[in-house]
Scaffold this active site. Structure first.
Site, PDB file in Angstrom:
ATOM      1  N   HIS A   1       0.940  -1.164   0.153  1.00  0.00           N
ATOM      2  CA  HIS A   1       0.041   0.028  -0.116  1.00  0.00           C
ATOM      3  C   HIS A   1       0.856   1.415  -0.048  1.00  0.00           C
ATOM      4  O   HIS A   1       1.987   1.293   0.507  1.00  0.00           O
ATOM      5  CB  HIS A   1      -0.979   0.091   1.239  1.00  0.00           C
ATOM      6  CG  HIS A   1      -2.139   0.848   1.082  1.00  0.00           C
ATOM      7  ND1 HIS A   1      -2.096   2.363   1.516  1.00  0.00           N
ATOM      8  CD2 HIS A   1      -3.196   0.941   0.750  1.00  0.00           C
ATOM      9  CE1 HIS A   1      -3.187   2.775   1.210  1.00  0.00           C
ATOM     10  NE2 HIS A   1      -4.026   1.840   0.551  1.00  0.00           N
TER      11      HIS A   1
ATOM     12  N   ASP B   1      -7.817  -5.680   0.366  1.00  0.00           N
ATOM     13  CA  ASP B   1      -8.289  -6.625  -0.612  1.00  0.00           C
ATOM     14  C   ASP B   1      -7.645  -8.038  -0.326  1.00  0.00           C
ATOM     15  O   ASP B   1      -8.144  -8.923  -1.140  1.00  0.00           O
ATOM     16  CB  ASP B   1      -7.464  -6.147  -2.123  1.00  0.00           C
ATOM     17  CG  ASP B   1      -8.297  -4.912  -2.286  1.00  0.00           C
ATOM     18  OD1 ASP B   1      -9.584  -4.913  -2.209  1.00  0.00           O
ATOM     19  OD2 ASP B   1      -7.625  -4.129  -2.943  1.00  0.00           O
TER      20      ASP B   1
HETATM   21  C1  COA Z   1      -0.882  -1.149  -3.900  1.00  0.00           C
HETATM   22  C2  COA Z   1       0.306  -0.572  -4.639  1.00  0.00           C
HETATM   23  C3  COA Z   1      -0.171  -0.310  -6.165  1.00  0.00           C
HETATM   24  C4  COA Z   1       1.054   0.653  -4.135  1.00  0.00           C
HETATM   25  O1  COA Z   1       1.931   0.990  -5.092  1.00  0.00           O
HETATM   26  P1  COA Z   1       3.231   1.826  -4.918  1.00  0.00           P
HETATM   27  O2  COA Z   1       3.051   2.774  -3.743  1.00  0.00           O
HETATM   28  O3  COA Z   1       3.623   2.774  -6.138  1.00  0.00           O
HETATM   29  O4  COA Z   1       4.545   0.959  -4.499  1.00  0.00           O
HETATM   30  P2  COA Z   1       5.276   0.313  -5.585  1.00  0.00           P
HETATM   31  O5  COA Z   1       4.649  -0.277  -6.362  1.00  0.00           O
HETATM   32  O6  COA Z   1       6.250   1.467  -5.856  1.00  0.00           O
HETATM   33  O7  COA Z   1       6.503  -0.683  -4.872  1.00  0.00           O
HETATM   34  C5  COA Z   1       7.369  -0.283  -3.533  1.00  0.00           C
HETATM   35  C6  COA Z   1       8.292  -1.358  -3.492  1.00  0.00           C
HETATM   36  O8  COA Z   1       7.561  -2.456  -2.769  1.00  0.00           O
HETATM   37  C7  COA Z   1       7.452  -3.859  -3.843  1.00  0.00           C
HETATM   38  N1  COA Z   1       5.992  -4.039  -3.633  1.00  0.00           N
HETATM   39  C8  COA Z   1       4.826  -3.154  -3.724  1.00  0.00           C
HETATM   40  N2  COA Z   1       3.866  -4.053  -3.588  1.00  0.00           N
HETATM   41  C9  COA Z   1       4.206  -5.142  -3.661  1.00  0.00           C
HETATM   42  C10 COA Z   1       3.624  -6.413  -3.578  1.00  0.00           C
HETATM   43  N3  COA Z   1       2.208  -6.333  -3.733  1.00  0.00           N
HETATM   44  N4  COA Z   1       4.212  -7.596  -3.994  1.00  0.00           N
HETATM   45  C11 COA Z   1       5.609  -7.511  -3.953  1.00  0.00           C
HETATM   46  N5  COA Z   1       6.293  -6.374  -3.952  1.00  0.00           N
HETATM   47  C12 COA Z   1       5.827  -5.275  -3.882  1.00  0.00           C
HETATM   48  C13 COA Z   1       7.669  -2.989  -5.207  1.00  0.00           C
HETATM   49  O9  COA Z   1       8.323  -4.073  -5.923  1.00  0.00           O
HETATM   50  C14 COA Z   1       8.633  -1.951  -4.878  1.00  0.00           C
HETATM   51  O10 COA Z   1       9.978  -2.645  -4.694  1.00  0.00           O
HETATM   52  P3  COA Z   1      11.461  -1.804  -4.746  1.00  0.00           P
HETATM   53  O11 COA Z   1      11.291  -0.791  -3.916  1.00  0.00           O
HETATM   54  O12 COA Z   1      12.445  -2.913  -4.627  1.00  0.00           O
HETATM   55  O13 COA Z   1      11.307  -1.570  -6.156  1.00  0.00           O
HETATM   56  C15 COA Z   1       1.451  -1.845  -4.814  1.00  0.00           C
HETATM   57  O14 COA Z   1       1.816  -2.190  -3.650  1.00  0.00           O
HETATM   58  C16 COA Z   1       0.453  -3.116  -5.616  1.00  0.00           C
HETATM   59  O15 COA Z   1       0.706  -3.001  -6.727  1.00  0.00           O
HETATM   60  N6  COA Z   1       0.030  -3.939  -4.797  1.00  0.00           N
HETATM   61  C17 COA Z   1      -0.630  -5.084  -5.371  1.00  0.00           C
HETATM   62  C18 COA Z   1      -2.033  -4.643  -5.742  1.00  0.00           C
HETATM   63  C19 COA Z   1      -2.870  -4.444  -4.615  1.00  0.00           C
HETATM   64  O16 COA Z   1      -2.938  -5.034  -3.832  1.00  0.00           O
HETATM   65  N7  COA Z   1      -3.746  -3.372  -4.701  1.00  0.00           N
HETATM   66  C20 COA Z   1      -4.764  -2.926  -3.658  1.00  0.00           C
HETATM   67  C21 COA Z   1      -4.193  -1.600  -3.023  1.00  0.00           C
HETATM   68  S1  COA Z   1      -5.418  -1.406  -1.673  1.00  0.00           S
END
Ligand code: COA
Length: 382
Positions: free
Chosen positions: A264, A318
């Protein structure tokens, strides 16, 4: 001119509005709606009261709540031609696309073109809260050849939706679980769909367009769509014994593989809503065998904590919601529309707030394209 140093991809940590609707502390997993912890509301309030609280700012009196509840029940039914429209939609289309289109169409049947009139804005808000469950249930039924059911004015918001979807009055326990899920999803500060609602609202778009815009954003798998994908992921893993091998293989193929339902932007600990949903799941499965999807989710949470915990990546809302919805007999692709019928209260609260001292959103950009490019006539291009 915006400078490179000011640029934050995804607007991380950039305040997009001043808002009193909710408060979120991602380090303490604390979420409050108008100052009241969401866990308290999930346990002691209900969706109707929570929706009023979010939009109006304070808890209603008994009389206000009774009138609001009555007014919502009056607005659940939709025009027969809107039902015809839903019947004409492709049966294999996604229910979020159907909801997006039918909410925009709702605005054609019950227009609110002038957002300067607070009474009409309130009326449209009630219609959206009341009618969106009807639209979701109508598409979910008609696509499988079932008759669209009329809303039942003798049932509350949560029970009426489950009735319209499944054709049976839910048990009191199922009603309470579903109502708590609606409360837990009703609002979440400045997320992508809420920001979308505020941007559309800032242009003085009508409330149906504001909510349709937010629905479009919520449909994405990085936002609301994650609940469906999380459940499909647990089903695909096939059982708790496969979790470690599955995750190892995914990470070997793609070191940046995103596990659905984890992570998140704001929470760096387990999302408090995931904790409540897990408690709900535990309660539901206390007297029956735990479904394999739930056992898989528990094991994935445990294994993932060792890998991603140090980075602050834990279950979000979720992760467990799909398991709960599945046990209520709700089809997987209806999970995200259910998120929308809950979140509409938060979107509307932000929309009403945006209209006070409104200024249209118009951010800057860092231009990285070319300049002064000569136009080459088509016939002279190689
Ligand atoms: C929620 C979400 C979009 C937040 O995105 P964000 O704040 O932009 O975070 P990032 O995608 O930049 O991730 C930051 C780091 O954590 C890692 N990370 C984030 N979510 C992850 C996940 N679900 N699984 C594995 N690694 C994850 C990323 O690979 C990144 O790693 P790095 O620093 O080594 O590059 C992201 O965590 C995600 O895609 N989660 C899965 C989808 C989900 O459950 N969405 C519902 C949200 S309520």
């Amino acid at each position: 001119m915006t400078v490179e140093a000011e640029f934050k991809p995804g607007l991380e940590d950039v305040p997009a509005a001043k808002s009193a609707v909710s408060f979120l502390d991602g380090k303490k997993a604390r979420l409050e709606y108008r100052g009241i912890p969401v866990e308290v509301l999930a346990q002691q309030s209900n969706y109707e009261e929570t929706a009023w609280l979010l939009i109006k700012g304070d808890l209603p009196t008994q009389k206000q709540l009774a009138e609001f509840d009555h007014d919502l029940r009056q607005r659940r039914a939709v025009h027969y031609r809107l039902k015809d429209l839903i019947r004409c939609m492709p049966a294999d289309g996604h229910p979020m696309d159907a909801l997006h289109a039918s909410v925009a169409a709702l605005g054609l049947f019950y227009p609110c073109p002038n957002v300067a009139d607070p009474a009409r804005n309130w009326d449209a808000s009630m219609r959206l809260i009341a009618a969106m469950p009807t639209l979701v249930a109508a598409f979910a039924r008609t696509r499988r050849g079932d008759e669209i059911l009329d809303p039942r004015p003798d049932l509350d918001h949560a029970a009426n939706f489950l009735y319209m979807l499944g054709g049976k009055e839910p048990t009191p326990a199922a009603r309470k679980v579903f109502d708590a899920c609606l409360v837990l999803h009703a609002e979440h500060q400045m997320n992508a769909s809420t920001f979308t609602a505020r941007v559309a609202g800032s242009a003085l778009a009508n409330p149906y367009q504001v909510i349709a815009s937010a629905i479009g954003t919520l449909s994405g798998p990085l936002h609301g769509g994650a609940n469906e994908e999380a459940l499909e992921q647990f089903e695909g893993i096939g059982g708790p014994q496969n979790v470690k091998g599955w995750l190892d293989a995914k990470r070997a193929a793609d070191p940046k593989y995103k596990v659905m339902g984890l992570g998140h932007r704001v929470y760096k600990v387990k999302d408090g809503r995931a904790t409540v949903l897990q408690e709900i799941a535990e309660h539901m499965f206390a007297e029956t065998a735990r479904p394999k999807t739930y056992e898989t989710a528990l094991e994935l949470e445990r294994v993932a904590a060792g890998i991603y915990g140090p980075k602050g990546i834990y279950p979000n809302v979720d992760f467990y919601s799909g398991v709960v919805y599945q046990s209520l007999g709700i089809p997987t692709d209806v999970f995200t529309p259910i998120f929308a019928i809950a979140r509409v209260a938060g979107w509307l609260a932000h929309w009403h707030e945006q209209l006070v001292n409104n200024r249209i959103y118009r951010p800057d950009q860092i231009s990285v394209g070319k300049n002064d490019v000569p136009y080459v006539p088509l016939e002279q291009r190689p």
